[in-house]
Design a protein around this motif. Sequence first.
Motif, PDB file in Angstrom:
ATOM      1  N   GLY A 160      49.055  48.646  41.061  1.00 47.87           N
ATOM      2  CA  GLY A 160      48.441  48.607  39.743  1.00 47.87           C
ATOM      3  C   GLY A 160      47.344  47.561  39.671  1.00 47.87           C
ATOM      4  N   ALA A 161      46.347  47.801  38.848  1.00 49.29           N
ATOM      5  CA  ALA A 161      45.186  46.907  38.761  1.00 49.29           C
ATOM      6  C   ALA A 161      45.538  45.544  38.189  1.00 49.29           C
ATOM      7  CB  ALA A 161      44.094  47.567  37.919  1.00 49.29           C
ATOM      8  N   ASP A 162      46.607  45.456  37.381  1.00 45.40           N
ATOM      9  CA  ASP A 162      46.962  44.192  36.740  1.00 45.40           C
ATOM     10  C   ASP A 162      48.005  43.396  37.529  1.00 45.40           C
ATOM     11  OD1 ASP A 162      45.224  44.694  34.728  1.00 45.40           O
ATOM     12  OD2 ASP A 162      46.722  45.478  33.334  1.00 45.40           O
ATOM     13  N   ASP A 163      48.398  43.866  38.704  1.00 48.02           N
ATOM     14  CA  ASP A 163      49.361  43.112  39.518  1.00 48.02           C
ATOM     15  C   ASP A 163      48.737  41.786  39.939  1.00 48.02           C
ATOM     16  OD1 ASP A 163      52.009  43.421  41.282  1.00 48.02           O
ATOM     17  OD2 ASP A 163      50.443  42.483  42.503  1.00 48.02           O
ATOM     18  N   VAL A 164      49.495  40.706  39.805  1.00 50.30           N
ATOM     19  CA  VAL A 164      48.951  39.370  40.085  1.00 50.30           C
ATOM     20  C   VAL A 164      48.474  39.248  41.526  1.00 50.30           C
ATOM     21  CG1 VAL A 164      49.519  36.919  40.228  1.00 50.30           C
ATOM     22  CG2 VAL A 164      50.290  38.255  38.266  1.00 50.30           C
ATOM     23  N   GLU A 165      49.216  39.808  42.496  1.00 53.89           N
ATOM     24  CA  GLU A 165      48.795  39.724  43.885  1.00 53.89           C
ATOM     25  C   GLU A 165      47.488  40.473  44.121  1.00 53.89           C
ATOM     26  OE1 GLU A 165      49.848  37.867  46.262  1.00 53.89           O
ATOM     27  OE2 GLU A 165      51.557  37.039  45.167  1.00 53.89           O
ATOM     28  N   LYS A 209      37.362  44.363  54.717  1.00 56.72           N
ATOM     29  CA  LYS A 209      38.789  44.668  54.759  1.00 56.72           C
ATOM     30  C   LYS A 209      39.482  44.313  53.445  1.00 56.72           C
ATOM     31  CE  LYS A 209      38.884  46.500  58.747  1.00 56.72           C
ATOM     32  NZ  LYS A 209      39.160  47.960  58.864  1.00 56.72           N
ATOM     33  N   LEU A 210      39.038  43.230  52.791  1.00 58.27           N
ATOM     34  CA  LEU A 210      39.623  42.898  51.490  1.00 58.27           C
ATOM     35  C   LEU A 210      39.273  43.952  50.450  1.00 58.27           C
ATOM     36  CD1 LEU A 210      39.120  39.015  51.278  1.00 58.27           C
ATOM     37  CD2 LEU A 210      41.290  40.244  51.419  1.00 58.27           C
ATOM     38  N   SER A 211      38.075  44.500  50.540  1.00 58.22           N
ATOM     39  CA  SER A 211      37.696  45.588  49.615  1.00 58.22           C
ATOM     40  C   SER A 211      38.632  46.777  49.792  1.00 58.22           C
ATOM     41  CB  SER A 211      36.249  46.015  49.876  1.00 58.22           C
ATOM     42  OG  SER A 211      35.357  44.950  49.629  1.00 58.22           O
ATOM     43  N   GLU A 212      38.947  47.093  51.036  1.00 56.49           N
ATOM     44  CA  GLU A 212      39.877  48.194  51.296  1.00 56.49           C
ATOM     45  C   GLU A 212      41.268  47.875  50.743  1.00 56.49           C
ATOM     46  OE1 GLU A 212      39.874  48.915  55.468  1.00 56.49           O
ATOM     47  OE2 GLU A 212      37.746  49.457  55.550  1.00 56.49           O
ATOM     48  N   LEU A 213      41.713  46.609  50.924  1.00 59.13           N
ATOM     49  CA  LEU A 213      43.032  46.222  50.427  1.00 59.13           C
ATOM     50  C   LEU A 213      43.100  46.324  48.911  1.00 59.13           C
ATOM     51  CD1 LEU A 213      44.229  43.100  52.481  1.00 59.13           C
ATOM     52  CD2 LEU A 213      45.013  45.453  52.636  1.00 59.13           C
ATOM     53  N   VAL A 214      42.049  45.864  48.239  1.00 56.30           N
ATOM     54  CA  VAL A 214      42.049  45.916  46.780  1.00 56.30           C
ATOM     55  C   VAL A 214      42.164  47.366  46.308  1.00 56.30           C
ATOM     56  CG1 VAL A 214      40.614  45.574  44.735  1.00 56.30           C
ATOM     57  CG2 VAL A 214      40.825  43.753  46.425  1.00 56.30           C
ATOM     58  N   ALA A 215      41.392  48.254  46.919  1.00 55.53           N
ATOM     59  CA  ALA A 215      41.463  49.667  46.521  1.00 55.53           C
ATOM     60  C   ALA A 215      42.845  50.243  46.826  1.00 55.53           C
ATOM     61  CB  ALA A 215      40.384  50.453  47.258  1.00 55.53           C
ATOM     62  N   GLN A 216      43.373  49.906  47.990  1.00 57.11           N
ATOM     63  CA  GLN A 216      44.660  50.448  48.425  1.00 57.11           C
ATOM     64  C   GLN A 216      45.797  49.984  47.531  1.00 57.11           C
ATOM     65  OE1 GLN A 216      46.453  48.845  52.191  1.00 57.11           O
ATOM     66  NE2 GLN A 216      45.947  50.884  52.952  1.00 57.11           N
ATOM     67  N   TYR A 217      45.857  48.687  47.281  1.00 61.15           N
ATOM     68  CA  TYR A 217      46.985  48.140  46.530  1.00 61.15           C
ATOM     69  C   TYR A 217      46.817  48.282  45.024  1.00 61.15           C
ATOM     70  CZ  TYR A 217      49.341  46.380  50.630  1.00 61.15           C
ATOM     71  OH  TYR A 217      50.019  46.305  51.820  1.00 61.15           O
ATOM     72  N   THR A 218      45.599  48.508  44.552  1.00 56.54           N
ATOM     73  CA  THR A 218      45.433  48.840  43.133  1.00 56.54           C
ATOM     74  C   THR A 218      46.142  50.166  42.842  1.00 56.54           C
ATOM     75  OG1 THR A 218      43.343  47.650  42.958  1.00 56.54           O
ATOM     76  CG2 THR A 218      43.769  49.359  41.317  1.00 56.54           C
ATOM     77  N   THR A 219      46.042  51.091  43.803  1.00 55.85           N
ATOM     78  CA  THR A 219      46.745  52.370  43.660  1.00 55.85           C
ATOM     79  C   THR A 219      48.249  52.178  43.758  1.00 55.85           C
ATOM     80  OG1 THR A 219      44.868  53.538  44.627  1.00 55.85           O
ATOM     81  CG2 THR A 219      46.992  54.680  44.635  1.00 55.85           C
ATOM     82  N   THR A 220      48.677  51.317  44.681  1.00 51.24           N
ATOM     83  CA  THR A 220      50.104  51.140  44.938  1.00 51.24           C
ATOM     84  C   THR A 220      50.791  50.290  43.875  1.00 51.24           C
ATOM     85  OG1 THR A 220      49.662  51.256  47.315  1.00 51.24           O
ATOM     86  CG2 THR A 220      51.790  50.342  46.647  1.00 51.24           C
TER      87      THR A 220
END
Length: 790
Positions: A510-515, A497-508
Amino acid sequence: MAGNAVVAHHGSVAVGQANHVNHVTHYGGSYAPPTFPAELGVIPRKPRHFVETEALARLAMATYGFETHETPYIALVGGLGTGKTCLAAHFARQLADSQDLVVWITASTRDAVLDAYAEACAYVVRPAPADRNRAAERFLNWAESTKHSWVIVLDGVREPADVRGLLPPRRANGLTLLTTRRRDVPPPGPAWRQVEVGGFTDDECADFLWAVVEENDLALWPGEIDWLLARIGNLPILVERIASRAVETGDWPEDIGTREFSLDAYANVWTAAAREELTAAVSVALPDAGVARAMARLLSMLPPGPFPVAAFTSDAVRRHLGDADPEEALSLLRTYSIVDGTDDAPTWPAPALLCVTWGPGTGEPDDLARARVVADGLLESWPHSLGDDKTTDSFVDSARYMIDISLHAYQPREDSHGDAPDIPPLVFPLIATLGNSGDRWAAERLAGKCLECVEGPDADLDPDFHSHPAPHLCLRLRREALRWFGESGHARFETLKLSELVAQYTTTLGADDVEVLITRSQLAHAMTTDRRPADAERELAALIPVLERHVDLWDEERLIALGRHGIALAKARPDEPPNALDGAVAEMTARLGQQHRVTAEYRIALALELRARADDATPIEDDLAMLSEATAVLGRRHPRVIDAELRFATTVAQGLTADALTRLCGSWRACLGYTHPLALVTAMAVAQRAVEEAADDATARSAAIAALAQETVKTSSHLGLDHPDVLDARALLARYSGDAWSRVLALTTITADWQRRYGGNHPDAMRARTARNAAEQAAIRGSGPPKGGG
């Protein structure tokens, strides 16, 4: 009482039995001498269900020997509704049979005291002076010189000035007892003895309630008394009102049997009339100072139980009070016995009467604003160390209540999309503390509740949260919910589920967002827990340089990522020293200090890795000393502390027997959960130790293997047969199998499960395959190949 009960009033004396007037004699030109024993004033009647409390025993001790020795003034001091008057009246009734004169005075004002003294003078001094003040003085002179014994009770003294200069003399065979809510009425010194009157003890409350139940044929289960006390506290006036309501309605409040404390718990158990009566009493009891009343309204937002004093001396509370000193406000409330507590104590009992008066569910318009002030105060004062369980629990209970108030106040609407709910930042330290103090389920559930509130009705229509007003809040809450589900043994689910979140929120975001970066760090940690340390090491090696560009070098998240990287390397390369983890701990110590919670966690991790590489003869004393230091920071219920304590206990160097290990694991069951994988890891160590101890005792050996099999079945039903720790336990059971070919069959199945879960090149899969092949060769050597085999 033996003798007459007498009520004197301006030269007229009512004579009769206690609380019943027969006739009135007027003393005019002739003055008949007073008769003794006598009772002046009306002593309140004994309640129907009187409970002899610990306070009554302390009062008896304080007054022991007053007939023959000069005794200090006795002050019964306690808050509104603690039963001071009831105790004093019971004591006065007891003494009425043995003393010549008992005077009961309702001492709410100085004038009331002077009036009562003048009336008493009219009875004992004949003729009495017509002037009230002279008569009062004459009565006090009589009390000093008379040969008669006397007891004078001044009930309900409100101000120190009301009795200044009006106290009877201290002498043998004379006793002065007063009741007051003011802690400054009895000044310090040997002339006074203070007796504290607080709430019922649990046993006293149970005695009272059972007496009501039996007399009125009410239904009440023993466990419901505990639930009732958890909702309303043990203040006698509140317990009595609840019992009275039950008698009137024939039943107890509807939610008495529910295990969860609800926001409307106070509101549901009080009638409007009862709350109006209590509110009026509290308003009269409060000091006039506005800052004290403002503090009282903040305190009313608390749940039953202890509350952390530090939260109410915080800057958030100071700002709410208009920069007035919150400590002075608390001190004033304590002087008036509105709150109870001792100086320098980290927690005080919550003032239940205030909660009934102005708490949640009472219709006060500013309850959400007050709850937010308390939440901010809790956040500012949140403890860095969880070593004190009582203090930690007081923060947790108070914080959960404030969060519930906030969530309860937010009602999602169809047109609310775009309006983020006001979730206090307090929720994140609360979730972490819940999980780190042994309640992982509550931590996961709280994160989920907040997430449901935040996502709103359109969450399914916008899964990537491109237009959500609080995407960072959503990500943090999702991450926290997954973290504590993973800590319960579901690391594989957490990883997916964390893998899915990382992919999802990287799109939303950005890859450099601290969260997003922090989520990647947690993902890597979950990989390590799921026995994928090589994958975790690669993820963290790529993540740390990116994280360093976005956060300060002192930032905890960067140091945590370094520590996770060190653990992953240590797990991936078990034959090498854990140098990376050692370096990370050294940097944490330098930047955060040894007493910081992050440093303490990773010191434990380093010690476990070093112990895993040590031989059985390596002394364990240094490890145990380090664990003691870390426990003082993290608390005994912290998952890392429990993990280390159990793993150290299973080492040969510790030398514990199988029974001792079983008892130790049993003591941590409540914190671990009954299907936590660490319990299974300990059960494996217990089984190995028990089999060694059994030697040739086949019965004891079989019992040890059966106990491990039972634990394995229980854990696998929750985590799955292919969970790594379950697979280890299955391998150990196969090793203990009596039949060689049955062992081969079991190890073949286990090898297939490892390969299916992780692939054939995973270290555990390769070890399982090696063990299976060795078992097959041993079976062939022992009995030849199975029939039909080549």
